[in-house]
Design an enzyme around this catalytic site. Structure first.
Site, mmCIF file in Angstrom:
data_model
loop_
_atom_site.group_PDB
_atom_site.id
_atom_site.type_symbol
_atom_site.label_atom_id
_atom_site.label_comp_id
_atom_site.label_asym_id
_atom_site.label_seq_id
_atom_site.Cartn_x
_atom_site.Cartn_y
_atom_site.Cartn_z
ATOM 1 C CG ASP A 56 -2.044 -1.105 0.669
ATOM 2 O OD1 ASP A 56 -2.643 -0.473 0.043
ATOM 3 O OD2 ASP A 56 -3.100 -1.745 1.935
ATOM 4 C CG ASP A 108 -8.163 -3.596 -3.621
ATOM 5 O OD1 ASP A 108 -8.286 -4.245 -4.219
ATOM 6 O OD2 ASP A 108 -8.634 -3.237 -2.158
HETATM 7 N N1 GLY Z 1 -7.433 -2.374 0.653
HETATM 8 C C1 GLY Z 1 -8.161 -1.127 0.145
HETATM 9 C C2 GLY Z 1 -9.662 -1.226 0.461
HETATM 10 O O1 GLY Z 1 -10.445 -1.460 1.261
HETATM 11 O O2 GLY Z 1 -10.104 -0.234 -0.773
#
Ligand code: GLY
Length: 431
Positions: A156, A218
């Site tokens: 992330d 994501d």
């Molecule tokens: N992992 C990012 C979200 O929950 O959108």
């Protein structure tokens, strides 16, 4: 028209159903946006509405852009007020993630995947208002985030480090910001597998068991960090190919025939074969989690901007077609497109904000861009209305009615707030 003089529903082609009655006319309730309006008389020469929510008059003939301008006025005033309040409400060393049932932000440590959104919001608020205290908080938090740049245990880094640090670079020429981004890119690249053709998403639980190599949709949002670094540092030029390969792998494995997305794909790191596909935050393994679809739309639009490769534009448009075809009438998706409607599934306002922002980027990348702007304007008109703005509600967030997942629903989300402000900036042409 239907009802009695006391309670009358009137249908109008332009504004849909409105409710009024003898005792309250010329006041009208418009349930779609949840707003009270007052019908103006002939003073203006044509029909006008006074919108109590935006405290402004709108001429009958004015289109959705004018209505949005008024609603954005209310939304930004409210966002500015929230920003000032957060300076006291949020502990100086913690970061907001979601609102609790009390409406207060749940503070989380800096290591959480959302920590970058908070300084990024303060950068946006500073850009909207010029308030020096917003700049001070944005910079203080961005410098705190620097400590995360060497982390190799998370994918992330695009959200945590790249987003606020790139915004900081607009307001500071301190070379430390570029250095931070380059180090974060190296940390992310350490998670790349040439065998799988992707960077690894999760290091925990069943997703890391044995030879499992898990990639979530994501992760498309982290690719810009790699491309940015590849274009600024000769030694990191190879990161461009990593990002492109990751986007191609996701295109191959995360999309179904109908252009909906799988949330989670688990590969075997020994040969890159796919072991299983499932969800983590959606309704069911084979359902379509709406924020995952939103990340895909945003991610492939960004990849098209960054590479000029038509296949990414095609993929973004196909994912967008699926998204648009499955929206409820107000344009804000249920948390999952396959969640049974009998259970009144929760909405996810953050997915709508992400897509609205992506569409406003798409507007500038293609010839027929105005159609994407119109879609975004409709979405923002709804998000900035009483239906979704947290104004008047206990949530400390800017937007309400966001859903993290199937089990954490109907709340403010810091990333919903960020993409809402980003979309507004893009709509204003200020991004
Ligand atoms: N992992 C990012 C979200 O929950 O959108």
């Amino acid at each position: 028209m239907s009802g009695t003089d006391d309670s009358l529903w009137i249908f109008d082609q332009r504004h849909g159903w409105v409710w009024t009655g003898e005792a309250i006319f010329p006041n009208l309730y418009q349930p779609f946006f949840g707003e009270w309006w007052q019908l103006g008389d002939g003073d203006f020469g044509e029909r006008h509405f006074y919108n109590y929510w935006t405290a402004s008059w709108i001429a009958e003939a004015e289109g959705n852009e004018a209505w949005l301008e008024a609603r954005v006025g209310t939304a930004l005033q409210y966002a500015r007020r929230q920003g000032v309040a957060w300076l006291n409400q949020v502990p100086a060393d913690q970061f907001p993630d979601e609102t609790l049932s009390s409406g207060a932000w749940e503070p989380r440590p800096i290591t959480v995947w959302v920590s970058g959104f908070y300084p990024a919001i303060f950068w946006r608020l500073y850009e909207f208002t010029g308030f020096p205290q917003f700049r001070t908080e944005a910079m203080r938090r961005t410098l705190m985030i620097e400590t995360q740049r060497t982390r190799t245990n998370t994918h992330d880094l695009g959200f945590i480090v790249f987003l606020p640090t790139l915004l900081a670079m607009r307001h500071s020429d301190d070379p430390r910001h570029e250095e931070t981004i380059l180090i974060a890119a190296q940390s992310l690249a350490s998670r790349y597998s040439a065998t799988v053709g992707a960077t690894r998403s999760w290091d925990w639980g069943v997703f890391r068991q044995g030879n499992r190599f898990t990639v979530i949709v994501d992760n498309m949002m982290n690719l810009e960090l790699l491309i940015w670094a590849s274009q600024r540092h000769e030694q990191l030029a190879g990161y461009y190919e990593m990002a492109v390969t990751h986007a191609d792998t996701t295109m191959r494995e995360h999309f179904r025939e109908d252009d909906s997305t799988w949330h989670v794909v688990v590969f075997d790191e020994r040969d890159g074969s796919v072991e299983l596909k499932r969800t983590w935050q959606g309704y069911a393994d084979d359902s379509t989690w709406s924020r995952g679809q939103a990340w895909a739309i945003y991610g492939y639009i960004s990849m098209y901007r960054l590479t000029g490769e038509e296949r990414y534009l095609d993929q973004a448009l196909r994912a967008l077609d699926y998204y648009m075809a499955n929206l409820p009438p107000d344009g804000v998706p249920y948390y999952d497109f396959d969640a049974p409607l009998v259970n009144a599934p929760a909405r996810d306002s953050s997915a709508a904000a992400i897509v609205a922002s992506a569409l406003l980027e798409l507007e500038g990348l293609v010839e027929n861009g105005e159609i994407y702007r119109e879609m975004a304007v409709d979405m923002l008109n709804m998000l900035a209305s009483p239906q979704y703005l947290a104004l008047g509600h206990p949530e400390q967030s800017i937007l309400r009615r966001g859903s993290h997942s199937h089990s954490r629903q109907d709340r403010g989300l810091i990333y919903g707030d960020y993409y809402f402000l980003e979309a507004i900036a893009r709509w204003m042409g200020e991004d």
